[in-house]
Design a protein around this motif. Structure first.
Motif, mmCIF file in Angstrom:
data_model
loop_
_atom_site.group_PDB
_atom_site.id
_atom_site.type_symbol
_atom_site.label_atom_id
_atom_site.label_comp_id
_atom_site.label_asym_id
_atom_site.label_seq_id
_atom_site.Cartn_x
_atom_site.Cartn_y
_atom_site.Cartn_z
ATOM 1 N N PHE A 35 -7.209 -4.458 -9.161
ATOM 2 C CA PHE A 35 -8.114 -4.304 -9.480
ATOM 3 C C PHE A 35 -8.489 -2.722 -9.094
ATOM 4 C CE2 PHE A 35 -12.937 -3.043 -8.819
ATOM 5 C CZ PHE A 35 -13.249 -2.705 -10.664
ATOM 6 N N VAL A 36 -8.225 -2.060 -8.091
ATOM 7 C CA VAL A 36 -8.190 -1.289 -6.951
ATOM 8 C C VAL A 36 -6.862 -0.397 -7.821
ATOM 9 C CG1 VAL A 36 -8.373 0.247 -5.043
ATOM 10 C CG2 VAL A 36 -10.097 -1.743 -5.181
ATOM 11 N N ILE A 37 -6.381 -0.281 -7.382
ATOM 12 C CA ILE A 37 -4.957 0.514 -7.752
ATOM 13 C C ILE A 37 -4.649 0.486 -9.965
ATOM 14 C CG2 ILE A 37 -2.304 0.112 -7.956
ATOM 15 C CD1 ILE A 37 -2.488 -1.450 -5.607
ATOM 16 N N TYR A 58 -6.234 -0.667 -12.069
ATOM 17 C CA TYR A 58 -8.224 -0.225 -12.913
ATOM 18 C C TYR A 58 -9.092 0.787 -12.571
ATOM 19 C CZ TYR A 58 -12.499 -0.423 -15.194
ATOM 20 O OH TYR A 58 -14.351 0.355 -15.954
ATOM 21 N N MET A 59 -9.375 1.288 -11.327
ATOM 22 C CA MET A 59 -9.302 2.443 -10.463
ATOM 23 C C MET A 59 -8.603 3.842 -10.566
ATOM 24 S SD MET A 59 -12.495 1.578 -9.660
ATOM 25 C CE MET A 59 -13.162 2.730 -9.227
ATOM 26 N N GLY A 60 -7.457 3.445 -10.642
ATOM 27 C CA GLY A 60 -6.830 4.348 -10.253
ATOM 28 C C GLY A 60 -6.680 5.345 -8.866
ATOM 29 N N LEU A 61 -7.095 3.731 -7.795
ATOM 30 C CA LEU A 61 -7.162 4.459 -6.453
ATOM 31 C C LEU A 61 -6.152 3.604 -5.833
ATOM 32 C CD1 LEU A 61 -10.879 4.493 -6.185
ATOM 33 C CD2 LEU A 61 -9.315 6.722 -6.771
ATOM 34 N N PRO A 62 -4.970 4.283 -5.831
ATOM 35 C CA PRO A 62 -3.870 2.723 -4.993
ATOM 36 C C PRO A 62 -4.028 3.789 -3.931
ATOM 37 C CG PRO A 62 -2.659 5.226 -5.831
ATOM 38 C CD PRO A 62 -4.293 4.803 -6.691
ATOM 39 N N GLN A 63 -4.761 5.137 -3.258
ATOM 40 C CA GLN A 63 -4.889 5.015 -2.119
ATOM 41 C C GLN A 63 -5.520 4.561 -1.475
ATOM 42 O OE1 GLN A 63 -5.382 6.816 -4.662
ATOM 43 N NE2 GLN A 63 -6.954 8.841 -3.758
ATOM 44 N N TRP A 64 -6.761 3.517 -2.028
ATOM 45 C CA TRP A 64 -7.952 3.165 -1.878
ATOM 46 C C TRP A 64 -7.286 1.800 -1.791
ATOM 47 C CZ3 TRP A 64 -12.821 5.005 0.785
ATOM 48 C CH2 TRP A 64 -12.446 6.526 0.877
ATOM 49 N N ALA A 65 -6.617 0.636 -1.940
ATOM 50 C CA ALA A 65 -6.981 -0.188 -1.958
ATOM 51 C C ALA A 65 -6.661 -0.853 -0.597
ATOM 52 C CB ALA A 65 -5.289 -0.713 -2.441
ATOM 53 N N SER A 66 -6.240 -0.843 0.079
ATOM 54 C CA SER A 66 -6.246 -1.534 1.689
ATOM 55 C C SER A 66 -7.728 -0.779 2.496
ATOM 56 C CB SER A 66 -5.478 -1.339 2.628
ATOM 57 O OG SER A 66 -4.389 -1.830 2.619
ATOM 58 N N LEU A 110 -20.613 -2.492 -14.264
ATOM 59 C CA LEU A 110 -21.145 -1.213 -14.477
ATOM 60 C C LEU A 110 -20.006 -0.252 -14.047
ATOM 61 C CD1 LEU A 110 -24.951 -1.388 -13.366
ATOM 62 C CD2 LEU A 110 -23.148 -1.774 -15.837
ATOM 63 N N VAL A 111 -18.937 -0.817 -12.749
ATOM 64 C CA VAL A 111 -18.091 0.521 -12.570
ATOM 65 C C VAL A 111 -17.067 0.822 -13.449
ATOM 66 C CG1 VAL A 111 -16.163 0.796 -10.083
ATOM 67 C CG2 VAL A 111 -17.850 -0.751 -10.184
ATOM 68 N N ALA A 112 -16.402 2.181 -13.449
ATOM 69 C CA ALA A 112 -15.980 3.069 -14.478
ATOM 70 C C ALA A 112 -15.086 3.077 -13.994
ATOM 71 C CB ALA A 112 -16.565 3.784 -14.793
ATOM 72 N N PRO A 113 -13.534 2.971 -14.636
ATOM 73 C CA PRO A 113 -12.029 3.487 -13.782
ATOM 74 C C PRO A 113 -12.940 4.990 -12.876
ATOM 75 C CG PRO A 113 -11.637 2.928 -15.749
ATOM 76 C CD PRO A 113 -12.906 2.996 -15.668
#
Length: 466
Positions: free
Chosen positions: A269-271, A273-281, A327-330
């Motif tokens: 989901f984080v990597i 859908y959100m497009g935030l791989p640096q935030w996965a952990s 409600l969370v968008a990418p």
């Protein structure tokens, strides 16, 4: 049970030491649910469907072992107690299986992964079931059991928090190096295993051994095997005919299902859908920072409202939080962090209260049957949790795959939207079911106090007659 164990409040430091075994267990569980499936799929090339199937088979194997280990632990008679020998043997298997799981060579096959999982789960059961029963035996008091469970949960969450610092650090210095991330977490599991195990085994004495069940009084090995079978049938029959225990099991299955769906999909989901791989952990780390405070908060609420009402409240809070994820968008990191903060403060409220309730139900059934089956009750409770975790992985990963999601390469907007909906709505519905199952639960503090008084009176009469 002696007065010292059942009636006195154990010091905080003693409870912390007793709960130490939760550190390596928690340190291994979270990567197994969250990081290892993604690592084996992305880096080792195993299919999500195959990994999900192996996880499911491993949990089914676990389900078979749980009641057997429980009955054997309840029936064990040794100078070391009836819980400690099983925990010590489980530690050995657990440690041996951790090595191939966290340090797999390139080209690791499904067979190697499957064998490691089967040994890992066997060792886990040999630790978890006797330890859970031992925890329930430390106190006979309604709220003290919640306190003991709270210490164990806080220790577990703190261990996960420390563990998650490692992959977060790896993500910042070497993004995408999943092998290094898994190896660092495996090292932390192995380094903490022996010292934490020793603290647990030597910090608290086991209560005096009860008189063995008649099913195990036969001198021959064949007689003991037959006794095991009879005890399994009788004990499981009693538990599954108890409407209160069935409601606890259903509620626990639903809450763990919700948590496991979230855990198995959050990296994707984080990597993706959100497009935030640096935030996965880091997202997981952020949640567990505040999760450390969740146990004491819900303990105080439990003192005020009782266990089952507090569990219902916690589950409804979880429903609201997971619906908020819709409600969370990418790229909307702020809202995701806010919901993660709330998730941390609500974390484990249902697990905590349900775990404390199990020993109360075991007391009720001991009063009815005359047989102490504490470990067997916890084994069935553990079985529901493990099956829920397996079902979550076995359903969530293949389900997002059916809708076209792939952990490698590009994904269509439709596939990402399906991932988003399953990640948010699946846990919300499961938490709602968990709360509903506890509506009208009638084993409260007053009812449990009456049960304990009757047990004490019967034990006193039995002792006087000897």
């Amino acid at each position: 049970m002696s007065k010292s164990n059942s009636d006195q409040k154990l010091p905080a430091l003693r409870l912390i030491a007793f709960s130490a075994i939760a550190v390596p267990l928690a340190a291994a569980l979270q990567p197994l649910l969250v990081f290892i499936p993604a690592f084996y799929a992305k880096d080792l090339g195993l299919s999500l469907a195959s990994i999900g199937l192996l996880m499911l088979l491993g949990r089914l194997w676990d389900a078979v072992n749980d009641p057997i280990i429980a009955i054997l632990s309840d029936a064990t008679r040794s100078r070391f107690g009836r819980r400690k020998p099983w925990i010590a043997a489980g530690i050995l298997l657990f440690g041996l299986a951790t090595i191939p799981l966290f340090f797999p060579p390139s080209g690791t096959s499904l067979w190697v992964l499957g064998l490691a999982l089967f040994v890992f789960y066997l060792g886990w059961t040999m630790i978890q079931i006797p330890f859970s029963a031992w925890s329930g035996e430390l106190s006979a008091q309604y709220h003290q059991r919640t306190r003991i469970a709270t210490y164990q949960q806080v220790i577990s969450v703190a261990a996960m928090l420390v563990l998650l610092v490692a992959p977060t650090w790896v993500d910042q210095i070497d993004p995408g190096n999943d092998r290094l991330k898994i190896a660092v977490m495996g090292t932390m599991v192995l380094v903490t295993l022996i010292p934490c195990s020793l603290l647990t085994l030597w910090s608290v004495k086991e209560p005096p051994l009860p008189r063995p069940s008649a099913n195990f009084e036969a001198a021959s090995l064949g007689g003991r095997v037959q006794g095991l079978g009879r005890e399994l049938v009788q004990g499981m029959g009693l538990i599954f005919k108890d409407p209160l225990m069935l409601r606890v099991l259903a509620s626990d299955f639903a809450v763990v299902l919700a948590q496991s769906i979230r855990s198995s999909l959050i990296v994707f989901f984080v990597i993706s859908y959100m497009g935030l791989p640096q935030w996965a952990s880091a997202i997981f780390l952020f949640q567990f920072v505040f999760g450390v405070f969740a146990g004491p908060i819900w303990l105080q609420i439990g003192y005020r409202f009782g266990k089952h009402r507090t569990a219902i409240l916690g589950e409804l809070v979880q429903v609201a939080i997971n619906l908020g994820l819709l409600l969370v968008a990418p790229g909307n990191l702020a809202l995701l962090l806010a919901l993660t903060f709330a998730q941390g403060l609500a974390q484990g409220s249902g697990n905590l209260m349900l775990r404390a309730i199990v020993a109360d139900v075991a007391d009720k059934n001991r009063l009815a049957s005359g047989v102490d089956r504490t470990a067997l009750h916890f084994s069935v409770f553990s079985l529901s949790s493990k099956l829920a975790g397996a079902v979550a992985v076995g359903i969530a990963l293949p389900l997002v795959g059916i809708f076209g999601f792939s952990p490698k390469g590009e994904n269509s907007p439709e596939a990402l939207q399906a991932l988003h909906i399953i990640f948010a709505l699946g846990p919300a519905l499961a938490h709602l079911v968990s709360a509903w199952m506890l509506k009208g639960f009638n084993l409260d503090e007053e009812a449990h106090t009456t049960i304990r008084q009757k047990l004490a009176e019967r034990d006193a009469l039995s002792t006087a007659a000897e």
